[in-house]
Motif scaffolding. Sequence first.
Motif, mmCIF file in Angstrom:
data_model
loop_
_atom_site.group_PDB
_atom_site.id
_atom_site.type_symbol
_atom_site.label_atom_id
_atom_site.label_comp_id
_atom_site.label_asym_id
_atom_site.label_seq_id
_atom_site.Cartn_x
_atom_site.Cartn_y
_atom_site.Cartn_z
ATOM 1 N N MET A 81 -4.549 11.612 26.379
ATOM 2 C CA MET A 81 -5.683 11.954 25.526
ATOM 3 C C MET A 81 -7.018 11.744 26.244
ATOM 4 O O MET A 81 -7.182 10.809 27.040
ATOM 5 C CB MET A 81 -5.666 11.102 24.263
ATOM 6 C CG MET A 81 -4.386 11.216 23.446
ATOM 7 S SD MET A 81 -4.199 12.823 22.646
ATOM 8 C CE MET A 81 -5.475 12.718 21.399
ATOM 9 N N TYR A 82 -7.975 12.613 25.956
ATOM 10 C CA TYR A 82 -9.361 12.462 26.409
ATOM 11 C C TYR A 82 -10.271 12.963 25.294
ATOM 12 O O TYR A 82 -10.157 14.121 24.869
ATOM 13 C CB TYR A 82 -9.611 13.250 27.698
ATOM 14 C CG TYR A 82 -11.052 13.218 28.150
ATOM 15 C CD1 TYR A 82 -11.600 12.045 28.692
ATOM 16 C CD2 TYR A 82 -11.873 14.332 28.025
ATOM 17 C CE1 TYR A 82 -12.920 11.998 29.097
ATOM 18 C CE2 TYR A 82 -13.198 14.297 28.426
ATOM 19 C CZ TYR A 82 -13.720 13.127 28.965
ATOM 20 O OH TYR A 82 -15.036 13.075 29.367
ATOM 21 N N LYS A 83 -11.104 12.060 24.802
ATOM 22 C CA LYS A 83 -12.005 12.397 23.694
ATOM 23 C C LYS A 83 -11.234 12.987 22.510
ATOM 24 O O LYS A 83 -11.646 13.973 21.887
ATOM 25 C CB LYS A 83 -13.110 13.345 24.150
ATOM 26 C CG LYS A 83 -14.090 12.692 25.122
ATOM 27 C CD LYS A 83 -15.255 13.615 25.428
ATOM 28 C CE LYS A 83 -16.289 12.927 26.335
ATOM 29 N NZ LYS A 83 -17.447 13.803 26.657
ATOM 30 N N GLY A 84 -10.090 12.376 22.232
ATOM 31 C CA GLY A 84 -9.335 12.739 21.042
ATOM 32 C C GLY A 84 -8.456 13.960 21.162
ATOM 33 O O GLY A 84 -7.877 14.399 20.152
ATOM 34 N N THR A 85 -8.298 14.514 22.360
ATOM 35 C CA THR A 85 -7.433 15.689 22.492
ATOM 36 C C THR A 85 -6.628 15.594 23.783
ATOM 37 O O THR A 85 -6.881 14.767 24.655
ATOM 38 C CB THR A 85 -8.253 16.993 22.473
ATOM 39 O OG1 THR A 85 -7.360 18.104 22.339
ATOM 40 C CG2 THR A 85 -9.074 17.152 23.746
ATOM 41 N N SER A 86 -5.639 16.446 23.900
ATOM 42 C CA SER A 86 -4.801 16.524 25.096
ATOM 43 C C SER A 86 -4.383 17.972 25.277
ATOM 44 O O SER A 86 -4.554 18.809 24.377
ATOM 45 C CB SER A 86 -3.559 15.635 24.948
ATOM 46 O OG SER A 86 -2.706 16.158 23.938
ATOM 47 N N TRP A 124 -9.672 21.633 32.579
ATOM 48 C CA TRP A 124 -8.982 20.447 32.092
ATOM 49 C C TRP A 124 -8.238 19.808 33.255
ATOM 50 O O TRP A 124 -7.659 20.514 34.086
ATOM 51 C CB TRP A 124 -7.986 20.822 30.986
ATOM 52 C CG TRP A 124 -7.357 19.622 30.319
ATOM 53 C CD1 TRP A 124 -6.160 19.066 30.597
ATOM 54 C CD2 TRP A 124 -7.932 18.837 29.271
ATOM 55 N NE1 TRP A 124 -5.933 17.979 29.792
ATOM 56 C CE2 TRP A 124 -7.009 17.816 28.967
ATOM 57 C CE3 TRP A 124 -9.137 18.899 28.569
ATOM 58 C CZ2 TRP A 124 -7.247 16.858 27.978
ATOM 59 C CZ3 TRP A 124 -9.375 17.950 27.594
ATOM 60 C CH2 TRP A 124 -8.443 16.942 27.302
#
Length: 271
Positions: free
Chosen positions: A50-55, A26
């Motif tokens: 956020m990246y593709k809906g997550t962090s 990550w």
Amino acid sequence: MSNMLQPGYEESVPIDEQSSDREKVWYISHHGVCHPTKGKLRVVFDCACMYKGTSLNSQLNSLTGVLHRFREELVAVLADIHAMFHQVWFPHKHVNFLRFIWWPNGDANNEPQEYRMRAHLFGAVSSPSYSLSYSNYALRRTTEDNACEYSIEVISTVKCSFYVDHRLKSATTEEDAVQLIHGLTSLCKRRGFHLQKWVSNSREVLALIPSDFRAADIKEMDLDRNQLPLERVLGMEWCVEGNTLSFRTAVQDHPHMGEASYLWKRYESHL
């Protein structure tokens, strides 16, 4: 960045690990934040990005007694631990979730490289919990491992009079305060915790502390003439000269707080 790289708080990712598909990775965005009054630049990692809906934050679990003991006796002494969170490192299996991109030596003309944090970082939602828990555990473990070599007063101070990286305590006499300072400094140093920014309401105690280890406002102060400053203590203000604790408030009118502002102004008019 260089200040974190040199003591080992972060490291350059080895070439043979940069393109490895064997581990999950990550990358964390980051930015510098300059303190408006101290002028100090601090690196803050945006773990909520956020990246593709997550962090990273989404994957992590999300003072009265200390203040009383701080003013229990006549001579008050305040200090903090330098870079406390950075003294406790992550397990190696977790460091690849803490990668980021930066230019070597901060020179943007160079090709950016991959780095990863080894120590706890600012910006993660876990910092107030995990980082604090690990740091407190390391500090208490240091105390337990060396308890037989220090006085009961020194040991109880570490256990009961530290709040995160702040150490607040009072002593009956100047002599007791100086002995406590020496004992705490020696004990904490055993595991890389360095006490700094010492403040006291006793000029005699301050005179015995090397200027480099005093708080910034007191380093070059003429202790025989100058008035001791205001210091921040756990969200309060400590007037060192007058030896009083107080709050600083700033009440502003707000469209949705009209009634509260009105009541506050009525209260002020009666002060």
